[in-house]
Motif scaffolding. Structure first.
Motif, PDB file in Angstrom:
ATOM      1  N   TYR A  32       0.439  12.316 -11.849  1.00 40.48           N
ATOM      2  CA  TYR A  32       0.232  12.507 -10.418  1.00 40.48           C
ATOM      3  C   TYR A  32      -0.123  13.985 -10.259  1.00 40.48           C
ATOM      4  CZ  TYR A  32       2.808   8.096  -9.686  1.00 40.48           C
ATOM      5  OH  TYR A  32       3.241   6.801  -9.696  1.00 40.48           O
ATOM      6  N   PHE A  34      -1.762  17.403  -7.963  1.00 39.31           N
ATOM      7  CA  PHE A  34      -1.770  17.975  -6.614  1.00 39.31           C
ATOM      8  C   PHE A  34      -2.444  19.351  -6.634  1.00 39.31           C
ATOM      9  CE2 PHE A  34       1.421  14.919  -5.172  1.00 39.31           C
ATOM     10  CZ  PHE A  34       2.048  14.602  -6.367  1.00 39.31           C
ATOM     11  N   TYR A  36      -2.372  22.847  -4.054  1.00 40.59           N
ATOM     12  CA  TYR A  36      -1.805  23.534  -2.910  1.00 40.59           C
ATOM     13  C   TYR A  36      -2.511  24.871  -2.746  1.00 40.59           C
ATOM     14  CZ  TYR A  36       2.253  20.384  -2.773  1.00 40.59           C
ATOM     15  OH  TYR A  36       3.075  19.290  -2.661  1.00 40.59           O
ATOM     16  N   GLN A  38      -1.910  28.860  -0.923  1.00 44.14           N
ATOM     17  CA  GLN A  38      -0.927  29.771  -0.345  1.00 44.14           C
ATOM     18  C   GLN A  38      -1.612  31.029   0.157  1.00 44.14           C
ATOM     19  OE1 GLN A  38       1.921  31.640  -3.027  1.00 44.14           O
ATOM     20  NE2 GLN A  38       3.527  31.508  -1.478  1.00 44.14           N
ATOM     21  N   LEU A  44       3.498  27.197   0.716  1.00 40.92           N
ATOM     22  CA  LEU A  44       2.355  26.464   0.180  1.00 40.92           C
ATOM     23  C   LEU A  44       1.932  25.361   1.132  1.00 40.92           C
ATOM     24  CD1 LEU A  44       3.579  27.871  -2.385  1.00 40.92           C
ATOM     25  CD2 LEU A  44       2.723  25.906  -3.673  1.00 40.92           C
ATOM     26  N   PHE A  46      -0.252  21.819   1.370  1.00 39.43           N
ATOM     27  CA  PHE A  46      -0.797  20.726   0.586  1.00 39.43           C
ATOM     28  C   PHE A  46      -2.274  20.521   0.890  1.00 39.43           C
ATOM     29  CE2 PHE A  46      -1.062  16.765  -1.527  1.00 39.43           C
ATOM     30  CZ  PHE A  46      -1.646  15.842  -0.675  1.00 39.43           C
ATOM     31  N   LYS A  49      -4.259  15.194  -3.327  1.00 48.62           N
ATOM     32  CA  LYS A  49      -3.520  14.627  -4.456  1.00 48.62           C
ATOM     33  C   LYS A  49      -4.324  13.518  -5.118  1.00 48.62           C
ATOM     34  CE  LYS A  49      -1.142  11.223  -1.573  1.00 48.62           C
ATOM     35  NZ  LYS A  49       0.167  10.783  -1.018  1.00 48.62           N
ATOM     36  N   LEU A  88      -4.402  32.061  -2.725  1.00 47.59           N
ATOM     37  CA  LEU A  88      -3.849  31.712  -4.030  1.00 47.59           C
ATOM     38  C   LEU A  88      -3.740  30.194  -4.113  1.00 47.59           C
ATOM     39  CD1 LEU A  88      -2.535  32.695  -6.696  1.00 47.59           C
ATOM     40  CD2 LEU A  88      -0.391  32.898  -5.440  1.00 47.59           C
ATOM     41  N   PHE A  90      -2.671  26.686  -6.251  1.00 42.77           N
ATOM     42  CA  PHE A  90      -1.794  26.163  -7.284  1.00 42.77           C
ATOM     43  C   PHE A  90      -2.126  24.701  -7.556  1.00 42.77           C
ATOM     44  CE2 PHE A  90       1.240  29.485  -7.945  1.00 42.77           C
ATOM     45  CZ  PHE A  90       1.314  30.166  -6.738  1.00 42.77           C
ATOM     46  N   ALA A 102      10.624  16.386  -9.074  1.00 45.57           N
ATOM     47  CA  ALA A 102      10.075  17.724  -8.903  1.00 45.57           C
ATOM     48  C   ALA A 102       8.672  17.808  -9.496  1.00 45.57           C
ATOM     49  CB  ALA A 102      10.974  18.761  -9.558  1.00 45.57           C
ATOM     50  N   LEU A 103       7.926  18.772  -9.010  1.00 51.07           N
ATOM     51  CA  LEU A 103       6.588  19.035  -9.506  1.00 51.07           C
ATOM     52  C   LEU A 103       6.625  20.219 -10.466  1.00 51.07           C
ATOM     53  CD1 LEU A 103       4.513  18.781  -6.196  1.00 51.07           C
ATOM     54  CD2 LEU A 103       5.059  16.982  -7.837  1.00 51.07           C
ATOM     55  N   PHE A 105       4.374  23.358 -11.568  1.00 51.80           N
ATOM     56  CA  PHE A 105       3.267  24.119 -11.023  1.00 51.80           C
ATOM     57  C   PHE A 105       2.612  24.993 -12.085  1.00 51.80           C
ATOM     58  CE2 PHE A 105       3.345  23.486  -6.442  1.00 51.80           C
ATOM     59  CZ  PHE A 105       4.572  22.878  -6.264  1.00 51.80           C
ATOM     60  N   GLY A 106       1.292  25.169 -11.944  1.00 51.34           N
ATOM     61  CA  GLY A 106       0.600  26.180 -12.706  1.00 51.34           C
ATOM     62  C   GLY A 106       0.926  27.560 -12.170  1.00 51.34           C
ATOM     63  N   LYS A 107       0.401  28.576 -12.847  1.00 46.81           N
ATOM     64  CA  LYS A 107       0.737  29.946 -12.451  1.00 46.81           C
ATOM     65  C   LYS A 107      -0.109  30.442 -11.293  1.00 46.81           C
ATOM     66  CE  LYS A 107       2.681  31.313 -16.863  1.00 46.81           C
ATOM     67  NZ  LYS A 107       2.718  32.328 -17.943  1.00 46.81           N
TER      68      LYS A 107
ATOM     69  N   TYR B  33      14.051  20.724  -2.238  1.00 50.44           N
ATOM     70  CA  TYR B  33      13.860  21.518  -3.453  1.00 50.44           C
ATOM     71  C   TYR B  33      13.936  23.003  -3.134  1.00 50.44           C
ATOM     72  CZ  TYR B  33      11.580  17.089  -4.603  1.00 50.44           C
ATOM     73  OH  TYR B  33      11.299  15.760  -4.772  1.00 50.44           O
ATOM     74  N   GLY B  42       3.821  31.709 -11.029  1.00 48.53           N
ATOM     75  CA  GLY B  42       3.836  30.433 -10.330  1.00 48.53           C
ATOM     76  C   GLY B  42       5.181  30.164  -9.691  1.00 48.53           C
ATOM     77  N   GLN B 102       5.013  17.333  -1.842  1.00 47.37           N
ATOM     78  CA  GLN B 102       6.088  18.085  -1.219  1.00 47.37           C
ATOM     79  C   GLN B 102       5.508  18.971  -0.121  1.00 47.37           C
ATOM     80  OE1 GLN B 102       8.232  20.234  -4.253  1.00 47.37           O
ATOM     81  NE2 GLN B 102       8.541  18.393  -5.493  1.00 47.37           N
TER      82      GLN B 102
END
Lengths: 115, 113
Positions: A32, A34, A36, A38, A44, A46, A49, A88, A90, A102-103, A105-107, B33, B42, B102
């Motif tokens: 799955y 996604f 995002y 920021q 963040l 959305f 997806k 930014l 993600f 939980a997800l 995340f990349g950096k 969360y 990240g 989320q």
């Protein structure tokens, strides 16, 4: 272990040009995925997806992303960049075969659109 | 930032003090969360809760604690045991089991000196 990589720390494009922000993932099952966005000192937001179905996913603000299972990628795209797209970005993944919700995340990739 | 509020937006504390960050949501979401965001790293998961009175440690839970006494609230306490507490903290929530994305609050920037 599941993971997501954003290979570019920064992407620079001129306004009006197409943009691509890259994302690759690693999960044991069907992913799955996604995206995002920021803005500075904000939470963040959305964008879109991919859960199943059509590999091309359309999202908010004219963004879209293409799921490529063979290349394990989920690149974010937009046909014509705006200065206001500078932010930014993600990519995130959830492995549905793993317990918990939980997800990962990349950096993040900083997109800079110049006028 | 939807129906998730975090307060305060900026928080300053002296080293050695515990501090509690607030997270409230009016979305009737089950799961909540806490993430920590550091430049270039990240988001990293601290704790999550899928239901009231239950929560699980994330990847970097050491030095943090949480509670989930109400569905709407998921406060995070940064204790003096957290070695590098200065960061941007983000709270998120998720709806039903079939809603996978989320939704995030505006974040709290904590500075410890």
């Amino acid at each position: 272990a599941q993971s997501v990589a954003q290979p570019e720390d920064q992407v620079n494009v001129a306004e009006g040009n197409p943009l691509t922000v890259k994302c690759t993932y690693s999960v044991s099952g069907n992913p799955y995925l996604f995206w995002y966005v920021q803005y500075p000192n904000r939470g963040l937001q959305f964008l879109l997806k991919y859960i199943t179905g059509d590999n091309l996913v359309k999202g908010s603000y004219g963004f879209e992303a293409e799921f490529n299972k063979s290349q394990t990628s989920f690149h974010l795209k937009k046909p014509s960049a705006l200065v206001s797209d500078s932010a930014l970005y993600f990519c995130a993944v959830r492995d549905p075969d793993q317990a918990g919700t939980a997800l990962i995340f990349g950096k993040g990739t900083t997109l800079s659109v110049s006028s | 930032d939807g129906g998730i509020t975090q307060s305060p937006k900026y928080l300053f504390r002296k080293e050695g003090q515990n501090v509690t960050l607030s997270c409230e949501q009016n979305l009737n979401h089950d799961a909540m969360y806490w993430y920590r965001q550091d430049p270039g790293q990240g988001l990293r998961l601290i704790y999550y809760s899928q239901i009231v009175n239950d929560f699980q440690k994330g990847d970097i839970a050491e030095g943090y604690s949480v509670s989930r006494e109400k569905k709407e609230s998921f406060p995070l306490t940064v204790t003096s045991a957290q070695k590098n507490p200065t960061a941007f903290y983000l709270c998120a929530s998720r709806g039903t089991a079939r809603t996978y994305e989320q939704y995030f609050g505006p974040g709290t920037r904590l500075t410890v000196t």
